[in-house]
Design an enzyme around this catalytic site. Structure first.
Site, PDB file in Angstrom:
ATOM      1  N   SER A  15       4.443  58.154 -24.855  1.00  0.00           N
ATOM      2  CA  SER A  15       4.750  57.363 -23.650  1.00  0.00           C
ATOM      3  C   SER A  15       3.708  56.277 -23.389  1.00  0.00           C
ATOM      4  O   SER A  15       4.046  55.112 -23.171  1.00  0.00           O
ATOM      5  CB  SER A  15       4.832  58.290 -22.442  1.00  0.00           C
ATOM      6  OG  SER A  15       5.789  59.288 -22.669  1.00  0.00           O
ATOM      7  N   CYS A  43       6.917  63.794 -24.880  1.00  0.00           N
ATOM      8  CA  CYS A  43       7.971  63.735 -23.864  1.00  0.00           C
ATOM      9  C   CYS A  43       9.358  63.681 -24.495  1.00  0.00           C
ATOM     10  O   CYS A  43      10.227  64.476 -24.165  1.00  0.00           O
ATOM     11  CB  CYS A  43       7.755  62.524 -22.957  1.00  0.00           C
ATOM     12  SG  CYS A  43       9.107  62.289 -21.797  1.00  0.00           S
ATOM     13  N   CYS A  48       9.520  66.896 -22.275  1.00  0.00           N
ATOM     14  CA  CYS A  48      10.375  66.694 -21.094  1.00  0.00           C
ATOM     15  C   CYS A  48      11.864  66.565 -21.405  1.00  0.00           C
ATOM     16  O   CYS A  48      12.688  67.229 -20.772  1.00  0.00           O
ATOM     17  CB  CYS A  48       9.957  65.426 -20.353  1.00  0.00           C
ATOM     18  SG  CYS A  48       8.201  65.094 -20.336  1.00  0.00           S
ATOM     19  N   TYR A  99      13.137  53.530 -28.667  1.00  0.00           N
ATOM     20  CA  TYR A  99      11.698  53.233 -28.643  1.00  0.00           C
ATOM     21  C   TYR A  99      11.363  52.249 -29.765  1.00  0.00           C
ATOM     22  O   TYR A  99      10.635  51.281 -29.570  1.00  0.00           O
ATOM     23  CB  TYR A  99      10.882  54.528 -28.813  1.00  0.00           C
ATOM     24  CG  TYR A  99      10.541  55.192 -27.503  1.00  0.00           C
ATOM     25  CD1 TYR A  99      11.533  55.714 -26.679  1.00  0.00           C
ATOM     26  CD2 TYR A  99       9.217  55.300 -27.080  1.00  0.00           C
ATOM     27  CE1 TYR A  99      11.220  56.317 -25.479  1.00  0.00           C
ATOM     28  CE2 TYR A  99       8.905  55.900 -25.874  1.00  0.00           C
ATOM     29  CZ  TYR A  99       9.903  56.410 -25.081  1.00  0.00           C
ATOM     30  OH  TYR A  99       9.599  56.990 -23.884  1.00  0.00           O
ATOM     31  N   GLU A 184       9.196  77.246 -16.833  1.00  0.00           N
ATOM     32  CA  GLU A 184      10.450  76.566 -17.185  1.00  0.00           C
ATOM     33  C   GLU A 184      11.152  77.278 -18.341  1.00  0.00           C
ATOM     34  O   GLU A 184      12.367  77.501 -18.302  1.00  0.00           O
ATOM     35  CB  GLU A 184      10.164  75.101 -17.553  1.00  0.00           C
ATOM     36  CG  GLU A 184       9.741  74.281 -16.339  1.00  0.00           C
ATOM     37  CD  GLU A 184       9.462  72.817 -16.644  1.00  0.00           C
ATOM     38  OE1 GLU A 184       9.397  72.037 -15.690  1.00  0.00           O
ATOM     39  OE2 GLU A 184       9.299  72.453 -17.832  1.00  0.00           O
ATOM     40  N   ASP A 306      -2.350  61.976 -21.946  1.00  0.00           N
ATOM     41  CA  ASP A 306      -2.836  63.362 -22.011  1.00  0.00           C
ATOM     42  C   ASP A 306      -4.170  63.510 -22.738  1.00  0.00           C
ATOM     43  O   ASP A 306      -4.923  64.450 -22.466  1.00  0.00           O
ATOM     44  CB  ASP A 306      -1.809  64.255 -22.724  1.00  0.00           C
ATOM     45  CG  ASP A 306      -0.583  64.537 -21.867  1.00  0.00           C
ATOM     46  OD1 ASP A 306      -0.483  63.952 -20.767  1.00  0.00           O
ATOM     47  OD2 ASP A 306       0.264  65.334 -22.298  1.00  0.00           O
TER      48      ASP A 306
HETATM   49  P1  NDP Z   1      -0.434  74.472 -17.235  1.00  0.00           P
HETATM   50  O1  NDP Z   1      -1.790  73.945 -17.063  1.00  0.00           O
HETATM   51  O2  NDP Z   1       0.631  74.106 -16.262  1.00  0.00           O
HETATM   52  O3  NDP Z   1      -0.476  76.065 -17.266  1.00  0.00           O
HETATM   53  C1  NDP Z   1      -1.283  76.766 -18.146  1.00  0.00           C
HETATM   54  C2  NDP Z   1      -1.152  78.220 -17.827  1.00  0.00           C
HETATM   55  O4  NDP Z   1      -1.882  78.972 -18.768  1.00  0.00           O
HETATM   56  C3  NDP Z   1      -1.724  78.545 -16.444  1.00  0.00           C
HETATM   57  O5  NDP Z   1      -0.906  79.525 -15.857  1.00  0.00           O
HETATM   58  C4  NDP Z   1      -3.104  79.099 -16.779  1.00  0.00           C
HETATM   59  O6  NDP Z   1      -3.549  80.040 -15.870  1.00  0.00           O
HETATM   60  C5  NDP Z   1      -2.811  79.799 -18.094  1.00  0.00           C
HETATM   61  N1  NDP Z   1      -3.970  79.929 -18.946  1.00  0.00           N
HETATM   62  C6  NDP Z   1      -4.778  78.941 -19.383  1.00  0.00           C
HETATM   63  N2  NDP Z   1      -5.726  79.434 -20.189  1.00  0.00           N
HETATM   64  C7  NDP Z   1      -5.513  80.750 -20.270  1.00  0.00           C
HETATM   65  C8  NDP Z   1      -6.170  81.811 -20.939  1.00  0.00           C
HETATM   66  N3  NDP Z   1      -7.236  81.592 -21.689  1.00  0.00           N
HETATM   67  N4  NDP Z   1      -5.677  83.031 -20.790  1.00  0.00           N
HETATM   68  C9  NDP Z   1      -4.593  83.275 -20.016  1.00  0.00           C
HETATM   69  N5  NDP Z   1      -3.936  82.323 -19.364  1.00  0.00           N
HETATM   70  C10 NDP Z   1      -4.397  81.062 -19.490  1.00  0.00           C
HETATM   71  O7  NDP Z   1      -0.045  74.109 -18.734  1.00  0.00           O
HETATM   72  P2  NDP Z   1       1.296  74.154 -19.529  1.00  0.00           P
HETATM   73  O8  NDP Z   1       0.927  74.533 -20.896  1.00  0.00           O
HETATM   74  O9  NDP Z   1       2.337  74.948 -18.822  1.00  0.00           O
HETATM   75  O10 NDP Z   1       1.731  72.639 -19.489  1.00  0.00           O
HETATM   76  C11 NDP Z   1       0.837  71.610 -19.927  1.00  0.00           C
HETATM   77  C12 NDP Z   1       0.965  70.385 -19.076  1.00  0.00           C
HETATM   78  O11 NDP Z   1       2.183  69.736 -19.372  1.00  0.00           O
HETATM   79  C13 NDP Z   1       1.021  70.687 -17.593  1.00  0.00           C
HETATM   80  O12 NDP Z   1      -0.248  70.643 -17.015  1.00  0.00           O
HETATM   81  C14 NDP Z   1       1.915  69.624 -17.042  1.00  0.00           C
HETATM   82  O13 NDP Z   1       1.126  68.588 -16.538  1.00  0.00           O
HETATM   83  C15 NDP Z   1       2.724  69.157 -18.223  1.00  0.00           C
HETATM   84  N6  NDP Z   1       4.117  69.589 -18.056  1.00  0.00           N
HETATM   85  C16 NDP Z   1       4.830  69.067 -17.040  1.00  0.00           C
HETATM   86  C17 NDP Z   1       6.124  69.455 -16.843  1.00  0.00           C
HETATM   87  C18 NDP Z   1       6.891  68.882 -15.716  1.00  0.00           C
HETATM   88  O14 NDP Z   1       6.472  67.864 -15.164  1.00  0.00           O
HETATM   89  N7  NDP Z   1       7.985  69.491 -15.282  1.00  0.00           N
HETATM   90  C19 NDP Z   1       6.793  70.417 -17.712  1.00  0.00           C
HETATM   91  C20 NDP Z   1       5.929  70.930 -18.741  1.00  0.00           C
HETATM   92  C21 NDP Z   1       4.652  70.509 -18.902  1.00  0.00           C
HETATM   93  P3  NDP Z   1      -4.302  79.611 -14.489  1.00  0.00           P
HETATM   94  O15 NDP Z   1      -3.254  78.955 -13.633  1.00  0.00           O
HETATM   95  O16 NDP Z   1      -4.754  80.926 -13.952  1.00  0.00           O
HETATM   96  O17 NDP Z   1      -5.399  78.693 -14.875  1.00  0.00           O
END
Ligand code: NDP
Length: 462
Positions: A15, A43, A48, A99, A184, A306
Site C-alpha cells: 500500500s 493488504c 485485508c 495496481y 477475525e 508497517d
Molecule cells: P495484534 O497486535 O492485534 O495482536 C497480537 C496478539 O498477540 C495480542 O493479543 C497480543 O497479546 C498477542 N501476543 C503478542 N505476543 C505474544 C506472545 N509472545 N505470547 C502470547 N501472545 C502474544 O496483532 P495481529 O497479529 O492480530 O495483527 C497485526 C496488525 O495487523 C494489527 O496490529 C493491526 O494493526 C493489523 N490488522 C488490522 C486489521 C483490521 O484493521 N481489521 C485486521 C488484521 C490485522 P496482548 O494484547 O496481551 O499484547
C-alpha cells in the site's frame, strides 16, 4: 541531469510503496519500484482484502438461518472451499492487475526482484545482482507474522499467510492470540463450519479496545459456539501418529486439533535488507526508526507503513506515502496525522471504533459522561437471533467533546468511518443531539442517547 539512475527507488509494492511510487511518477519523476512477490502487498494479497472476502463467505450460514424467521425456506446449503478459493484468487489477481496498471500509467518502472540497500543512495537487485542508484529511497517492505520460534512445535503451526490457501478446511482449529487477526479468523473459521478454539494470554480479548466491546464480542462469540480460553498460552505443539496436533497449555489443558494458527503480532520485514550497510537505525523489534516526516536517520532514505511499526493499518501507510510526496516532491512539508484513526475488527458481530476507550479516556480527563445503549437490532426480532448491539459515546464533560465512539454489531465498521469524521471535526455531544435520526436504523441510537448512562469522575464511576 541527475547523477542518479532514479529520482526515487521504492522497495516494496504494498500500500505505502505503490502509492508513493505512483504519485512520484505522476509528477514526472523517474521512479522504480521493486517487489519480490506480488504487487499489492499484505493488504491485497494476504490481508485485508482476502480476509474480508472470507468474512463474507463465513456469514452465509447465519443468513440462511435468519431467513426462516422471515418466511423463507432455504434448501440444503453446502460450502465448497476450492470454489471459494478460486473466486477469491481471481479477485486478488484482478486487483493486483489494477495496481500494476496504475504504476505503468504513471511511468513507474516495475522491477520484479528483491532489492537490498547497499548505501545511502544505492540498491542491489537480487534477481540479477545489478546495482542502481537513486536520489531518494523509500523502504515500504511491510511486516510478516511473528513465527514465535521459541514455541516447541511452532513448525506445525500456520500463520494468516497460510490460512488464505489451505488445501482443505480443517475439522478443528486452535488460534493463538487475542488481536485483530486471531479474533477475525476465529469468526471466519467458525462460520465456515470449523470447530474453533481461541487461546489468549490476557484476561480479555482485544486488549486495546473498549472493555464493553471486548466483553460483548467475547459473549457473542461464545454463544455462537466458539470456545475462548483466556489467561493461558500454548506451551507446546506436537504431532500425533494419527496426524492431529496435540497442544499442551501452560495451565495444563490438552487440546487435540487438526490445525493450529498463531496470530501473535507481526514483525517488521527488515532482516537482510542491508540497513546496516547504509547505517539506517532500527529499534529493538527491527522496525525502522523515522522522524515525523518518515525520514530515517539517513537523509536520503525514508520508510513508510508497517515496517516503521507506527500504526499497522493500510490507510495509514497510504496516508504516510501521500505526506512523503507532499514533503519531498511538492515542497510542502507534511507530517502524517496519526490522531483519531477509526478502525474496525471484522469479527461477527463487528467492532467499529474511533478515539479513546472508556478506560483510556478516564485516565486522561477528569470527568467523563458515558452514553451507552445495548439493544437487540430490528433484524434480529423476526430472525429470533439473540444478538445484541452495543453503542457507546465517551464525552469529556468539561467541553462536551466526544472523545471516543464505539459500536459492536452489524455494520459497525461502516459506522466507524462516519463517526471518524465527526470526531476528527471535533464534534460535541450537542452536535450529535441536534442531528436528526435516520429511522429505522441501528445507527440512529448514536444520536438519540440524550442522558448519560453514568459519569466517571477522577477515574471512578459515579
Ligand atoms: P495484534 O497486535 O492485534 O495482536 C497480537 C496478539 O498477540 C495480542 O493479543 C497480543 O497479546 C498477542 N501476543 C503478542 N505476543 C505474544 C506472545 N509472545 N505470547 C502470547 N501472545 C502474544 O496483532 P495481529 O497479529 O492480530 O495483527 C497485526 C496488525 O495487523 C494489527 O496490529 C493491526 O494493526 C493489523 N490488522 C488490522 C486489521 C483490521 O484493521 N481489521 C485486521 C488484521 C490485522 P496482548 O494484547 O496481551 O499484547
Amino acid at each position: 541531469m541527475s547523477q542518479y539512475d532514479y529520482d526515487l527507488f521504492v522497495i516494496g509494492g504494498g500500500s505505502g510503496g505503490v502509492r508513493s511510487a505512483r504519485l512520484a511518477g505522476g509528477l514526472g519523476k523517474r521512479v522504480a519500484i521493486a517487489e519480490e512477490y506480488r504487487l499489492g502487498g499484505t493488504c491485497v494479497i494476504r490481508g485485508c482484502v482476502p480476509k474480508k472476502l472470507m468474512v463474507y463467505a463465513s456469514q452465509y450460514p447465519e443468513h440462511f438461518e435468519d431467513a426462516a424467521g422471515y418466511g423463507w425456506t432455504v434448501g440444503e446449503a453446502r460450502f465448497d472451499w476450492p470454489t471459494f478459493l478460486a473466486a477469491k484468487d481471481r479477485e486478488i489477481a484482478r486487483l493486483e492487475g489494477l495496481y500494476r496498471k496504475g504504476l505503468e500509467g504513471a511511468g513507474v518502472e516495475i522491477i520484479e526482484s528483491r532489492a537490498e540497500i547497499t548505501g545511502p543512495n544505492s540498491v542491489r537487485l537480487v534477481r540479477n545482482g545489478k546495482e542502481v542508484t537513486a536520489e531518494r529511497i523509500v523502504i515500504a517492505v511491510g511486516g510478516t507474522p511473528n513465527p514465535h520460534a521459541a514455541l516447541p512445535g511452532y513448525e506445525y503451526c500456520i500463520s494468516s499467510n497460510e490460512a488464505f490457501h489451505l488445501d482443505s478446511l480443517p475439522r478443528s482449529i486452535l488460534i493463538a492470540g487475542g488481536g485483530y487477526i486471531a479474533v477475525e479468523f476465529a469468526n471466519i473459521f467458525h462460520g465456515l463450519g470449523v470447530e474453533t478454539t481461541l487461546i489468549y494470554r490476557g484476561a480479555e480479548i482485544l486488549s486495546r479496545f473498549d472493555l464493553d466491546m471486548r466483553r460483548g464480542l467475547h459473549e457473542a462469540m461464545v454463544e455462537k459456539g466458539i470456545r475462548i480460553i483466556c489467561q493461558d498460552h500454548i506451551a507446546s505443539v506436537s504431532k500425533s501418529a494419527a496426524g492431529n496436533l496435540e497442544v499442551d497449555t501452560l495451565n495444563g489443558t490438552r487440546l487435540v486439533v487438526e490445525q493450529v494458527m498463531l496470530a501473535l503480532g507481526r514483525d517488521p520485514n527488515t532482516s537482510g535488507l542491508g540497513l546496516e550497510a547504509a547505517g539506517v537505525k532500527v529499534d529493538e523489534r527491527g522496525a525502522i526508526i523515522v522522524d515525523d516526516y518518515s525520514r530515517t536517520n539517513v537523509s536520503s532514505i525514508f520508510a513508510l507503513g508497517d515496517v516503521t511499526d507506527r500504526v499497522q493499518l493500510t490507510p495509514v501507510a497510504i496516508h504516510e506515502a501521500m505526506c512523503f510526496i507532499e514533503s519531498e516532491f511538492r515542497g510542502k512539508p507534511t507530517k502524517p496525522d496519526h490522531d483519531l484513526i477509526a478502525t474496525a475488527v471484522f469479527s461477527q458481530p463487528e467492532i467499529g471504533t474511533v478515539g479513546l476507550s472508556e478506560e483510556a479516556a478516564s485516565r486522561k480527563y477528569q470527568e467523563l459522561e458515558v452514553y451507552r445503549a445495548q439493544f437487540r437490532p430490528m433484524k434480529a426480532t423476526l430472525s429470533g437471533r439473540t444478538e445484541k448491539m452495543i453503542m457507546k459515546l465517551i464525552v469529556n464533560a468539561a467541553d462536551r467533546k466526544v472523545v471516543g465512539a464505539h459500536v459492536l454489531g452489524h455494520d459497525a465498521g461502516e459506522m466507524a468511518q462516519l463517526l471518524g469524521i465527526t470526531l476528527k471535526a471535533g464534534c460535541t455531544k450537542d452536535d450529535f443531539d441536534r442531528t436528526m435520526a435516520v429511522h429505522p436504523t441501528a445507527a440512529e441510537e448514536l444520536v438519540t442517547m440524550y442522558a448519560p448512562s453514568y459519569r466517571i469522575r477522577n477515574g471512578e464511576r459515579v
